[in-house]
Design a protein around this motif. Structure first.
Motif, PDB file in Angstrom:
ATOM      1  N   GLY A 251       0.825  -1.205   0.000  1.00 46.00           N
ATOM      2  CA  GLY A 251       0.000   0.000   0.000  1.00 46.00           C
ATOM      3  C   GLY A 251       0.857   1.252   0.000  1.00 46.00           C
ATOM      4  O   GLY A 251       2.097   1.190  -0.101  1.00 46.00           O
ATOM      5  N   ARG A 252       0.200   2.385   0.160  1.00 47.04           N
ATOM      6  CA  ARG A 252       0.846   3.700   0.068  1.00 47.04           C
ATOM      7  C   ARG A 252       2.011   3.854   1.038  1.00 47.04           C
ATOM      8  O   ARG A 252       2.993   4.518   0.750  1.00 47.04           O
ATOM      9  CB  ARG A 252      -0.201   4.784   0.346  1.00 47.04           C
ATOM     10  CG  ARG A 252       0.310   6.200   0.254  1.00 47.04           C
ATOM     11  CD  ARG A 252      -0.801   7.205   0.568  1.00 47.04           C
ATOM     12  NE  ARG A 252      -1.886   7.102  -0.393  1.00 47.04           N
ATOM     13  CZ  ARG A 252      -3.124   7.564  -0.177  1.00 47.04           C
ATOM     14  NH1 ARG A 252      -3.413   8.166   0.957  1.00 47.04           N
ATOM     15  NH2 ARG A 252      -4.054   7.433  -1.090  1.00 47.04           N
ATOM     16  N   PHE A 253       1.903   3.220   2.218  1.00 50.67           N
ATOM     17  CA  PHE A 253       2.921   3.473   3.250  1.00 50.67           C
ATOM     18  C   PHE A 253       4.041   2.440   3.274  1.00 50.67           C
ATOM     19  O   PHE A 253       4.847   2.429   4.193  1.00 50.67           O
ATOM     20  CB  PHE A 253       2.240   3.603   4.610  1.00 50.67           C
ATOM     21  CG  PHE A 253       1.266   4.747   4.637  1.00 50.67           C
ATOM     22  CD1 PHE A 253       1.706   6.049   4.438  1.00 50.67           C
ATOM     23  CD2 PHE A 253      -0.089   4.528   4.799  1.00 50.67           C
ATOM     24  CE1 PHE A 253       0.823   7.114   4.415  1.00 50.67           C
ATOM     25  CE2 PHE A 253      -0.989   5.583   4.788  1.00 50.67           C
ATOM     26  CZ  PHE A 253      -0.533   6.881   4.592  1.00 50.67           C
ATOM     27  N   ASN A 254       4.080   1.577   2.279  1.00 51.93           N
ATOM     28  CA  ASN A 254       5.215   0.649   2.180  1.00 51.93           C
ATOM     29  C   ASN A 254       6.358   1.330   1.427  1.00 51.93           C
ATOM     30  O   ASN A 254       6.149   2.226   0.610  1.00 51.93           O
ATOM     31  CB  ASN A 254       4.804  -0.640   1.457  1.00 51.93           C
ATOM     32  CG  ASN A 254       3.896  -1.498   2.316  1.00 51.93           C
ATOM     33  OD1 ASN A 254       2.726  -1.714   1.998  1.00 51.93           O
ATOM     34  ND2 ASN A 254       4.429  -1.977   3.435  1.00 51.93           N
ATOM     35  N   SER A 255       7.566   0.845   1.736  1.00 49.63           N
ATOM     36  CA  SER A 255       8.739   1.408   1.049  1.00 49.63           C
ATOM     37  C   SER A 255       9.568   0.258   0.472  1.00 49.63           C
ATOM     38  O   SER A 255       9.333  -0.917   0.786  1.00 49.63           O
ATOM     39  CB  SER A 255       9.583   2.215   2.036  1.00 49.63           C
ATOM     40  OG  SER A 255      10.063   1.352   3.042  1.00 49.63           O
ATOM     41  N   GLU A 256      10.527   0.610  -0.358  1.00 50.45           N
ATOM     42  CA  GLU A 256      11.327  -0.389  -1.073  1.00 50.45           C
ATOM     43  C   GLU A 256      12.027  -1.347  -0.106  1.00 50.45           C
ATOM     44  O   GLU A 256      12.198  -2.524  -0.410  1.00 50.45           O
ATOM     45  CB  GLU A 256      12.365   0.304  -1.968  1.00 50.45           C
ATOM     46  CG  GLU A 256      11.805   0.911  -3.261  1.00 50.45           C
ATOM     47  CD  GLU A 256      10.905   2.123  -3.035  1.00 50.45           C
ATOM     48  OE1 GLU A 256      10.914   2.690  -1.919  1.00 50.45           O
ATOM     49  OE2 GLU A 256      10.167   2.505  -3.961  1.00 50.45           O
ATOM     50  N   SER A 257      12.412  -0.864   1.069  1.00 48.08           N
ATOM     51  CA  SER A 257      13.133  -1.740   2.005  1.00 48.08           C
ATOM     52  C   SER A 257      12.222  -2.865   2.523  1.00 48.08           C
ATOM     53  O   SER A 257      12.708  -3.908   2.980  1.00 48.08           O
ATOM     54  CB  SER A 257      13.682  -0.926   3.176  1.00 48.08           C
ATOM     55  OG  SER A 257      12.620  -0.359   3.911  1.00 48.08           O
ATOM     56  N   ASP A 258      10.907  -2.677   2.440  1.00 46.78           N
ATOM     57  CA  ASP A 258       9.983  -3.715   2.887  1.00 46.78           C
ATOM     58  C   ASP A 258      10.071  -4.963   2.005  1.00 46.78           C
ATOM     59  O   ASP A 258       9.763  -6.075   2.448  1.00 46.78           O
ATOM     60  CB  ASP A 258       8.532  -3.196   2.878  1.00 46.78           C
ATOM     61  CG  ASP A 258       8.324  -2.047   3.855  1.00 46.78           C
ATOM     62  OD1 ASP A 258       9.156  -1.893   4.772  1.00 46.78           O
ATOM     63  OD2 ASP A 258       7.326  -1.308   3.707  1.00 46.78           O
TER      64      ASP A 258
END
Lengths: 386, 117
Positions: A358-365
């Motif tokens: 979703g919107r609040f995920n980032s590449e490091s996830d």
């Protein structure tokens, strides 16, 4: 070493409310805010609330292509689906409806209820990609067909149906089209008139709005009359009685505004994270993608993992929160009806994971998820009988 | 469905996963049915060595692990265990009690195989 913060990857189940949405909602709860009943036209508090509700309705209108007067607020997409199907059914004694084997229970269960009332229901199969065959749909339409109900994006596998083509077909054959867009609103462009949709179900909580609010958009030109399920005040033009929850509607409207502003940049970023994780997970043997990758909403990845059991796999994940398609609640497993409709065997369906960004995920996830899933799969496979 | 602390502890850190070849193996269940347990038994001076392999939900894996703990070091004739011992110790709810029964069935098959040695 400090343990990493867990990563939420279950955005197809629900999303965290955007802080801007929460702030807008918070301003509609207390005496110093916009708390009043929007139906109270005898004082300025009520008039202000009514004005706020109409601003929210305008935001929903701009995201769905529905006209202001076509929007009927409900408690969510489940209620909207029930209102669409049961509301259309009230116009006729009986008839024929067509839907799809991979629909959400919020469509399948009302159809079961209608079948008990004498309606003839056909559930179309899907191909291995999870898509409806348009020729088969056309062949299934008969003189008595009153409604086709198709979800835009599947909640489990994220597969996108060609609702515009289905809309064109339905319009040509004089059949109503209902689309459950709970998983597509805010993620894919929607325009109920351009897509020739007569009834459109949406909700707020799948795209960073609050839970407990949604809408059924009911075509007005030419007017489409459906029956109500809720009585007691005649709100929403008689289709859904009950005091409108100003704070929920403001949250819904704000989520729509943010989605319009960010969709063009958010969706490619989210799709890139999903694709990167899929690329990583293919390093493991015995991992299958469920449903089309090409016709798929940005954040969804749904996989079957050979040689491990689904509930154990989800329980073994320490760093990420995802969904599983099966649960061992009795001596026999009940695999997902969606995966079975794709042609997956009972054994393959036992271990499925739905990972949704979703919107609040980032590449490091992505690397956290890849490492966590790989480690869990290896541990469980090592423990399993040969 | 939430699992008890005991189930999660054994699922996360099982102590009795079988790594070597055992003298006798008893199996119950199947992958197709969603859970399968193998109990591996060996005798050393009439003292049991027990290990397991399992495919299934966390309660299945925890049941097999706990059963092996009860069996390890016991007398070689120690085959009187009932599923209730596992159910009580792991606090298995009704919907999970078949996992304990599966472990017991695998154990009985393992003792049968061991007796034939």
């Amino acid at each position: 070493m400090a343990e990493l913060a867990p990563v939420y990857l279950d955005n197809a189940a629900t999303t965290p409310v955007d802080p801007q949405v929460a702030a807008a909602m918070g301003a509609c709860l207390t005496l110093d805010g916009n708390f009043a009943n929007p139906a109270s036209h005898t004082h300025h508090w009520g008039l202000a609330a009514a004005d706020t509700v109409e601003q929210a309705r305008s935001e929903v209108s701009q995201l769905t292509g529905a006209a202001i007067e076509e929007i009927v607020f409900t408690s969510g997409a489940t209620e909207a689906n029930n209102l669409a199907l049961l509301g259309v059914a009230q116009r006729y004694e009986t008839g024929h409806m067509i839907s799809v084997a991979t629909e959400h229970k919020a469509v399948l269960d009302p159809l079961v209820a209608l079948r008990k009332q004498g309606w003839r229901i056909d559930l179309l199969p899907v191909d291995a990609d999870g898509r409806v065959n348009l020729q088969q749909l056309e062949d299934t339409i008969c003189d008595d067909t009153k409604l086709i109900s198709v979800m835009h994006v599947n909640n489990e596998i994220g597969v996108v149906q060609d609702v515009a083509a289905i809309g064109a077909l339905a319009r040509e054959r004089g059949v109503l089209l209902h689309v459950d867009a709970a998983q597509s609103i805010g993620k894919l462009p929607l325009d109920m008139h351009a897509q020739q949709i007569d009834l459109l179900s949406v909700c707020a909580h799948k795209f960073h709005g609050p839970k407990g609010i949604g809408a059924l958009c009911v075509r007005r030109r030419p007017p489409l009359r459906i029956g109500a399920l809720m009585f007691g005040g005649g709100h929403e033009r008689g289709l859904r009685s009950g005091t409108l929850p100003t704070h929920q509607l403001v949250g819904f409207g704000e989520a729509c505004r943010l989605a319009r502003a960010t969709m063009a940049t958010d969706m490619p970023r989210i799709a890139a994270m999903r694709d990167a994780l899929w690329s990583e997970l293919q390093q493991l043997s015995g991992v299958l993608l469920n449903g089309s990758l090409e016709h798929r909403v940005a954040g969804n990845l749904n996989i079957c993992v050979d040689g491990v059991e689904g509930e154990s796999l989800v329980t073994a994940l320490r760093q990420i929160g995802v969904s599983s398609g099966s649960a061992c609640t009795s001596a026999s497993l009940e695999p997902s009806h969606v995966l079975r409709a794709l042609g997956r065997s009972a054994e393959q369906s036992q271990a499925s994971l739905r990972i949704s960004f979703g919107r609040f995920n980032s590449e490091s996830d992505v690397s956290v998820a890849a490492a966590d899933i790989s480690q869990a799969v290896r541990r469980l496979r090592a423990m399993a009988p040969a | 469905m939430a699992h008890s602390k005991q189930v999660l502890q054994r699922f996360n850190c099982p102590q009795h996963v079988q790594v070597d070849q055992a003298e006798a193996v008893g199996t119950a269940g199947s992958r197709l049915a969603g859970s399968q347990i193998e109990i591996h038994l060996s005798r050393r001076d009439k003292v049991l060595q027990a290990g397991f392999k399992a495919y299934g939900c966390p309660a299945t894996i925890a049941s097999a692990d706990y059963l092996c703990e009860l069996l390890k070091g016991a007398n070689a004739k120690f085959d009187e265990l009932e599923r209730h011992a596992i159910i009580r110790a792991l606090e298995l709810p009704a919907a999970r009690q078949h996992c304990a029964a599966l472990a017991i069935e695998a154990m009985r098959n393992a003792f049968e195989a061991l007796d034939k040695k």
